[in-house]
Design a protein around this motif. Structure first.
Motif, PDB file in Angstrom:
ATOM      1  N   ILE A  79       1.016  -1.590  -0.095  1.00 50.75           N
ATOM      2  CA  ILE A  79       0.150  -0.241   0.690  1.00 50.75           C
ATOM      3  C   ILE A  79       0.875   1.105  -0.065  1.00 50.75           C
ATOM      4  O   ILE A  79       1.624   0.994   0.212  1.00 50.75           O
ATOM      5  CB  ILE A  79      -0.386  -0.312   1.399  1.00 50.75           C
ATOM      6  CG1 ILE A  79      -1.631   0.861   1.138  1.00 50.75           C
ATOM      7  CG2 ILE A  79      -0.442  -0.073   2.854  1.00 50.75           C
ATOM      8  CD1 ILE A  79      -2.633   0.797   1.749  1.00 50.75           C
ATOM      9  N   ALA A  80       0.544   2.566  -0.604  1.00 49.76           N
ATOM     10  CA  ALA A  80       1.190   2.989  -0.748  1.00 49.76           C
ATOM     11  C   ALA A  80       0.043   4.855  -0.295  1.00 49.76           C
ATOM     12  O   ALA A  80      -0.830   4.833  -0.476  1.00 49.76           O
ATOM     13  CB  ALA A  80       1.742   3.491  -1.718  1.00 49.76           C
ATOM     14  N   LEU A 101      -8.851  10.047 -10.685  1.00 52.71           N
ATOM     15  CA  LEU A 101      -9.138   8.710 -10.363  1.00 52.71           C
ATOM     16  C   LEU A 101      -7.888   8.277  -9.366  1.00 52.71           C
ATOM     17  O   LEU A 101      -9.216   7.029  -8.217  1.00 52.71           O
ATOM     18  CB  LEU A 101      -7.924   7.803 -11.394  1.00 52.71           C
ATOM     19  CG  LEU A 101      -8.843   7.300 -12.795  1.00 52.71           C
ATOM     20  CD1 LEU A 101      -7.219   7.051 -14.272  1.00 52.71           C
ATOM     21  CD2 LEU A 101     -10.063   7.203 -12.941  1.00 52.71           C
ATOM     22  N   PHE A 102      -7.461   9.042  -8.612  1.00 52.57           N
ATOM     23  CA  PHE A 102      -7.235   8.712  -7.009  1.00 52.57           C
ATOM     24  C   PHE A 102      -8.078   9.900  -5.873  1.00 52.57           C
ATOM     25  O   PHE A 102      -7.182   9.152  -5.082  1.00 52.57           O
ATOM     26  CB  PHE A 102      -5.355   8.783  -7.332  1.00 52.57           C
ATOM     27  CG  PHE A 102      -4.162   7.751  -8.147  1.00 52.57           C
ATOM     28  CD1 PHE A 102      -5.174   6.446  -7.874  1.00 52.57           C
ATOM     29  CD2 PHE A 102      -3.480   8.221  -8.419  1.00 52.57           C
ATOM     30  CE1 PHE A 102      -4.012   5.446  -8.167  1.00 52.57           C
ATOM     31  CE2 PHE A 102      -2.059   7.142  -8.763  1.00 52.57           C
ATOM     32  CZ  PHE A 102      -2.653   5.425  -8.550  1.00 52.57           C
ATOM     33  N   ALA A 110      -4.814  13.576   0.978  1.00 54.61           N
ATOM     34  CA  ALA A 110      -4.071  12.295   1.143  1.00 54.61           C
ATOM     35  C   ALA A 110      -5.166  11.351   0.754  1.00 54.61           C
ATOM     36  O   ALA A 110      -6.253  11.126   0.871  1.00 54.61           O
ATOM     37  CB  ALA A 110      -2.975  12.640   2.050  1.00 54.61           C
ATOM     38  N   THR A 111      -4.589   9.711   0.103  1.00 60.38           N
ATOM     39  CA  THR A 111      -5.601   8.708   0.330  1.00 60.38           C
ATOM     40  C   THR A 111      -4.395   7.082  -0.018  1.00 60.38           C
ATOM     41  O   THR A 111      -3.603   8.046  -0.164  1.00 60.38           O
ATOM     42  CB  THR A 111      -6.251   8.788  -1.436  1.00 60.38           C
ATOM     43  OG1 THR A 111      -5.340   8.467  -2.919  1.00 60.38           O
ATOM     44  CG2 THR A 111      -7.408   9.637  -1.144  1.00 60.38           C
ATOM     45  N   PHE A 112      -5.179   6.352   0.018  1.00 61.45           N
ATOM     46  CA  PHE A 112      -4.673   5.530   0.079  1.00 61.45           C
ATOM     47  C   PHE A 112      -3.975   4.654  -1.244  1.00 61.45           C
ATOM     48  O   PHE A 112      -5.619   4.566  -2.008  1.00 61.45           O
ATOM     49  CB  PHE A 112      -4.521   3.921   0.971  1.00 61.45           C
ATOM     50  CG  PHE A 112      -4.508   4.995   2.346  1.00 61.45           C
ATOM     51  CD1 PHE A 112      -3.081   4.293   3.432  1.00 61.45           C
ATOM     52  CD2 PHE A 112      -5.625   4.666   3.035  1.00 61.45           C
ATOM     53  CE1 PHE A 112      -3.224   5.308   4.803  1.00 61.45           C
ATOM     54  CE2 PHE A 112      -5.596   5.569   4.811  1.00 61.45           C
ATOM     55  CZ  PHE A 112      -4.581   5.526   5.279  1.00 61.45           C
ATOM     56  N   ILE A 181      -9.449  -0.604   9.860  1.00 62.83           N
ATOM     57  CA  ILE A 181      -7.906   0.120   9.937  1.00 62.83           C
ATOM     58  C   ILE A 181      -6.894  -1.315   9.334  1.00 62.83           C
ATOM     59  O   ILE A 181      -5.808  -1.436   8.964  1.00 62.83           O
ATOM     60  CB  ILE A 181      -6.736   0.411  11.458  1.00 62.83           C
ATOM     61  CG1 ILE A 181      -8.127   1.400  11.797  1.00 62.83           C
ATOM     62  CG2 ILE A 181      -5.684   0.566  11.227  1.00 62.83           C
ATOM     63  CD1 ILE A 181      -7.716   1.998  13.610  1.00 62.83           C
ATOM     64  N   HIS A 182      -7.342  -3.100   9.988  1.00 59.78           N
ATOM     65  CA  HIS A 182      -6.914  -4.002   9.018  1.00 59.78           C
ATOM     66  C   HIS A 182      -6.851  -4.250   8.450  1.00 59.78           C
ATOM     67  O   HIS A 182      -6.524  -4.575   8.211  1.00 59.78           O
ATOM     68  CB  HIS A 182      -7.583  -5.066   9.574  1.00 59.78           C
ATOM     69  CG  HIS A 182      -6.469  -6.337   9.649  1.00 59.78           C
ATOM     70  ND1 HIS A 182      -7.723  -7.295   9.641  1.00 59.78           N
ATOM     71  CD2 HIS A 182      -5.779  -6.841  10.366  1.00 59.78           C
ATOM     72  CE1 HIS A 182      -6.841  -8.075   9.675  1.00 59.78           C
ATOM     73  NE2 HIS A 182      -5.841  -8.571  10.096  1.00 59.78           N
ATOM     74  N   GLU A 183      -7.852  -4.260   7.782  1.00 65.35           N
ATOM     75  CA  GLU A 183      -8.013  -3.832   6.312  1.00 65.35           C
ATOM     76  C   GLU A 183      -7.729  -3.469   5.168  1.00 65.35           C
ATOM     77  O   GLU A 183      -6.347  -3.702   4.517  1.00 65.35           O
ATOM     78  CB  GLU A 183     -10.204  -4.011   5.875  1.00 65.35           C
ATOM     79  CG  GLU A 183     -10.151  -4.058   4.269  1.00 65.35           C
ATOM     80  CD  GLU A 183     -10.663  -5.645   4.953  1.00 65.35           C
ATOM     81  OE1 GLU A 183     -10.333  -6.510   3.522  1.00 65.35           O
ATOM     82  OE2 GLU A 183     -10.556  -6.079   5.717  1.00 65.35           O
ATOM     83  N   ILE A 184      -7.302  -1.828   5.906  1.00 69.33           N
ATOM     84  CA  ILE A 184      -6.583  -1.159   5.331  1.00 69.33           C
ATOM     85  C   ILE A 184      -4.887  -1.083   5.512  1.00 69.33           C
ATOM     86  O   ILE A 184      -3.782  -1.738   4.026  1.00 69.33           O
ATOM     87  CB  ILE A 184      -6.261   0.859   5.192  1.00 69.33           C
ATOM     88  CG1 ILE A 184      -8.225   0.713   5.270  1.00 69.33           C
ATOM     89  CG2 ILE A 184      -5.543   1.542   4.816  1.00 69.33           C
ATOM     90  CD1 ILE A 184      -8.527   0.935   4.230  1.00 69.33           C
TER      91      ILE A 184
END
Length: 240
Positions: A79-80, A101-102, A110-112, A181-184
Motif C-alpha cells: 500500500i502507498a 482517479l486517485f 491524501a489517499t491510500f 484499520i486492519h483491512e487498510i
C-alpha cells in the motif's frame, strides 16, 4: 356513569401500542450497542495479538539471518499513501486524469492506493505533482482517528462512532475502526470497499513548510516530489 367513547378507547389503545413498540425498540438498540462495543473490543484485541506476532516474527527472521551471515529482505509494501503537493497550474491532462482517479482533487489531499504494476506506472506519471510513500500501521491509525471521514449517501460524515463504519461498509464485515484499520493496513480482500468508504484525507500545510515544492525537484535530489519511501510517515506527522 359516563361511557367512554369508542374513538377515545381506540386512540388510547393505539398510543399504548406505539409506546410499547418504542420501549422495545429502545431496549433492542441498547442491547445492540452493548454487543457492538463487546465485538469491537474483541476485534481490537485479536488484531493487536496478530500485529504483535507479526512484529516478533520479523525480528526473529532478522536475527536468524544475521546469525547465519545473511540478510533478511522484508516483503514488498502493498500500500502507498499519496499526498498532492501542487495545484492545478501547469498540470498535464493525463496527470490531471490520473489524480482524479486517485481522488486527489485538491492540494494536500491524501489517499491510500493498493500497489500493483498499473498503479506504480500511474504514480510515476504524476510524480512531479505528488509525494508518496509506504505508511506504517501507526500512521494509518492516526489518519483514520484524527482525519477520518466516511462517505455515506455521497456525503462527508465524520467517523465519530463505529455506527458510521457499520452503515457504510458493514455489509462486507467491517464494523468498527479496528476492522477498518486492519483491512487498510493488510490490504485485505475488501480493501477497495474500505478505501472507497474513506473520504480523501484533508491535511494541512506541513509544520515548517515544504522546501522546494514549487520546483520540480525529486525527493532524492533534495526536493519534495516523488517517492520518499518510509519518510512519508514523518511528513504525515507534520501535516496532521
Amino acid at each position: 356513569m359516563v361511557k367512554t367513547p369508542e374513538s377515545v378507547l381506540k386512540k388510547q389503545a393505539t398510543q399504548a401500542k406505539i409506546a410499547e413498540q418504542a420501549k422495545q425498540a429502545c431496549y433492542e438498540a441498547k442491547q445492540k450497542k452493548r454487543q457492538n462495543k463487546k465485538d469491537a473490543i474483541a476485534a481490537a484485541e485479536k488484531y493487536a495479538a496478530e500485529y504483535k506476532a507479526a512484529d516478533e516474527a520479523s525480528v526473529a527472521n532478522r536475527r536468524q539471518a544475521k546469525a547465519q551471515g545473511g540478510f533478511y529482505v522484508p516483503a514488498q509494501p502493498k500500500i502507498a499513501l499519496i499526498i498532492r503537493i501542487r495545484g492545478i497550474i501547469g498540470v498535464s491532462p493525463k496527470a490531471k486524469k490520473i489524480m482524479q482517479l486517485f481522488r486527489l482533487r485538491q492540494i494536500h489531499n491524501a489517499t491510500f492506493v493498493k500497489l500493483n504494476e498499473s498503479t506504480i506506472r500511474m504514480l510515476r506519471l504524476i510524480e512531479p505533482y505528488v509525494t508518496y510513500g509506504y505508511p506504517t500501521r501507526t500512521t494509518i491509525e492516526k489518519l483514520i482517528y484524527k482525519r477520518g471521514f466516511g462517505k455515506l449517501n455521497k456525503q462527508r460524515i465524520p467517523i465519530a462512532d463505529n455506527s458510521v463504519i457499520e452503515e457504510g461498509v458493514g455489509s462486507v464485515g467491517i464494523k468498527c475502526c479496528a476492522d477498518l484499520i486492519h483491512e487498510i493496513s493488510t490490504v485485505g480482500p475488501h480493501f477497495k470497499e474500505a478505501n472507497n468508504f474513506l473520504w480523501p484525507f484533508k491535511l494541512t500545510s506541513p509544520r515548517g513548510g515544504f522546501s522546494n515544492k514549487t520546483k520540480l525537484v525529486h525527493f532524492l535530489e533534495g526536493g519534495e516530489a516523488g517517492n520518499r519511501g518510509e519518510e512519508i510517515n514523518k511528513l504525515v506527522k507534520r501535516m496532521i
